[in-house]
Design an enzyme around this catalytic site. Structure first.
Site, mmCIF file in Angstrom:
data_model
loop_
_atom_site.group_PDB
_atom_site.id
_atom_site.type_symbol
_atom_site.label_atom_id
_atom_site.label_comp_id
_atom_site.label_asym_id
_atom_site.label_seq_id
_atom_site.Cartn_x
_atom_site.Cartn_y
_atom_site.Cartn_z
ATOM 1 N N GLU A 275 0.836 -1.267 -0.202
ATOM 2 C CA GLU A 275 0.243 -0.148 0.173
ATOM 3 C C GLU A 275 0.879 1.059 0.171
ATOM 4 O OE1 GLU A 275 -2.003 -0.965 3.669
ATOM 5 O OE2 GLU A 275 -3.446 -2.205 3.636
ATOM 6 N N CYS A 346 -1.610 34.169 10.637
ATOM 7 C CA CYS A 346 -1.250 35.137 11.585
ATOM 8 C C CYS A 346 -0.563 34.382 12.091
ATOM 9 C CB CYS A 346 -1.863 36.125 11.561
ATOM 10 S SG CYS A 346 -1.762 37.004 12.934
HETATM 11 C C1 PLP Z 1 -0.845 6.344 5.577
HETATM 12 C C2 PLP Z 1 -1.028 3.911 5.427
HETATM 13 C C3 PLP Z 1 -0.522 3.336 4.246
HETATM 14 C C4 PLP Z 1 0.450 4.743 3.507
HETATM 15 O O1 PLP Z 1 1.932 5.155 3.723
HETATM 16 P P1 PLP Z 1 2.274 6.224 3.328
HETATM 17 O O2 PLP Z 1 3.791 6.640 4.155
HETATM 18 O O3 PLP Z 1 2.116 7.085 2.283
HETATM 19 O O4 PLP Z 1 3.584 5.054 2.094
HETATM 20 C C5 PLP Z 1 -0.161 2.663 3.885
HETATM 21 N N1 PLP Z 1 -1.262 1.756 4.752
HETATM 22 C C6 PLP Z 1 -2.300 2.236 5.406
HETATM 23 C C7 PLP Z 1 -2.946 1.887 6.746
HETATM 24 C C8 PLP Z 1 -1.790 3.766 6.558
HETATM 25 O O5 PLP Z 1 -2.510 4.128 7.362
#
Ligand code: PLP
Length: 421
Positions: A275, A346
């Protein structure tokens, strides 16, 4: 590598001069490079070649419809963390079977939305969530495919606000409790256990914490299989970091990350999901801004920009460094001087950089924040009733506004007046 380079003394986004976009759209704006987005996605996809896999882009990094469509056309799945993101992914044409639902606080409404619309899997983060999903699935006469996010208790060695894999963090269930939780899940008729999920943090610049976590997941896979669970999919999360400045040592490449995945979990015969968010979008985007004033202070000069913390909050929120470069390339040998680079809001937190060495700049000059493609536009707000920053996508010689700047009337008219006023 990205596609924002100087040519003939001026900064280009692919084949379009950034100054030309500024003249057409006005500043500040975000600009993304299609070629860079595509390149980064392919790096991950190719790193896992030969294994059954799906790269699910973590769309919270940058979720514009045009960005999602660009990646979906390459076969990307999506990792979503809200009902809104689920709807965004579907609207961009991503089928439900390529959408993974992550997040620690999914509501029953969000579960219903995804179950009815189609979903690849829910990554479950707690027992109460598991029980809620079971109830929603039974109510709809469906079985929800799930993994359980385990917290491997490893130190991701990243900024505290984006570390998620230590036992003190709110994410996942402690890996030591996994057997009990999986037994509980298997007994719920509305759930179908299909795998394990892990995500230890963001902006990791070293593979060691990943390798530790994945080794623990491999071990757990064997244990759960021995307990009778059909563990066939491993979601290994995102988090691989990007170089925010050229003077640092570069983080590991997706190829090295892929090789480590093969080594740690490749023998299990599982389908692999990853992911990545930041590494796909981060260096594919710039924030472009104009210098409003150069103000001489007692012991330093200030560059006051027309971009502010509401447009790019990372420096204020994570003490993040962004390289800031002039759109007109400085002549070789130009002497640099220190500037505090600030926005007009600000708050002292509205400071992008202190004592940053820059070539001399004047009002009207354009500057570009590099590495602003991830967690930039998506975190923007209208604080100070500053219009939400527009977004532009470049594709070769073409560019298009992919999110327009709202007018003042549009912003004001979103408020409604109660009848007693
Ligand atoms: C934020 C997140 C990602 C992505 O993380 P990156 O650092 O942008 O690659 C993947 N999986 C989950 C569950 C996340 O919360």
């Amino acid at each position: 590598m990205d596609h924002f380079l100087y040519r003939g003394g001026t900064l280009y986004a692919e084949d379009v001069p950034v100054a030309e976009i500024a003249a057409s759209v006005g500043t500040p704006f975000y600009v993304y490079s299609t070629a860079t987005l595509e390149r980064h996605f392919r790096l991950f996809d190719e790193a896992l070649e030969g294994m059954d896999h799906l790269v699910c882009y973590a769309m919270k990094a940058a979720s514009n419809q045009a960005i999602l469509k660009t990646l979906a056309a390459l076969g990307a799945g999506m990792d979503v963390v809200s009902g809104g993101e689920y709807m965004r992914a579907r609207a961009a044409g991503v089928p439900g079977e390529k959408i993974v639902f992550s997040g620690v606080g999914k509501t029953k409404d969000e579960m219903r939305l995804a179950l009815e619309g189609g979903i690849r899997q829910f990554n479950i983060e707690s027992e109460p969530e598991m029980i809620a999903l079971n109830a929603v699935a039974l109510e709809l006469g469906l079985r929800a495919p799930i993994t359980v996010r385990v917290n491997p208790d490893v130190d991701a060695k990243t900024h505290a606000k984006i570390a998620t894999g230590k036992s003190e963090n709110k994410f996942g269930i402690p890996i030591a409790r996994a057997r009990a939780v999986y037994a509980e899940a298997a007994a719920l008729p509305g759930l179908e256990v299909i795998g394990i999920d892990v995500h230890i943090g963001s902006q990791l610049t070293n593979l060691a914490p990943f390798a530790q976590a994945y080794a623990k997941v491999a071990e757990l896979t064997e244990v759960l299989r021995a307990d009778g669970h059909d563990i066939r999919r491993l979601d290994l999360g995102g988090g691989l970091g990007i170089p925010y400045t050229r003077s640092n040592t570069a983080p590991p490449l997706p190829t090295e990350y892929g090789a480590m995945i093969r080594e740690t979990v490749g023998h299990l015969g599982c389908e692999i999901e990853i992911e990545p968010g930041r590494l796909i979008a981060g260096n594919a985007g710039l924030l472009v801004s104009e210098v409003i004033y150069v103000k001489s202070g007692e012991d330093r000069d200030f560059l006051i920009l027309d971009a502010a913390m509401n447009d790019l909050i990372r420096p204020a929120m994570y003490d993040a460094w962004h390289d800031i470069i002039p759109v007109i390339e400085p002549q070789a040998g130009t002497a640099q001087q220190p500037y505090d680079i600030v926005g007009p809001i600000c708050e002292s937190g509205d400071t992008f950089a202190r004592a940053r060495m820059m070539p001399p700049l004047a009002a009207g000059d354009l500057v570009a924040f590099r590495s602003a493609g991830a967690y930039g536009a998506v975190m923007a707000s209208e604080y100070n009733t500053r219009p939400l920053t527009p977004e532009v996508l470049v594709h070769g010689h073409q560019f298009a506004v992919i999110r327009t700047r709202p007018t003042f009337d549009e912003m004001i008219n979103r408020d409604t007046i109660p009848e007693w006023l």
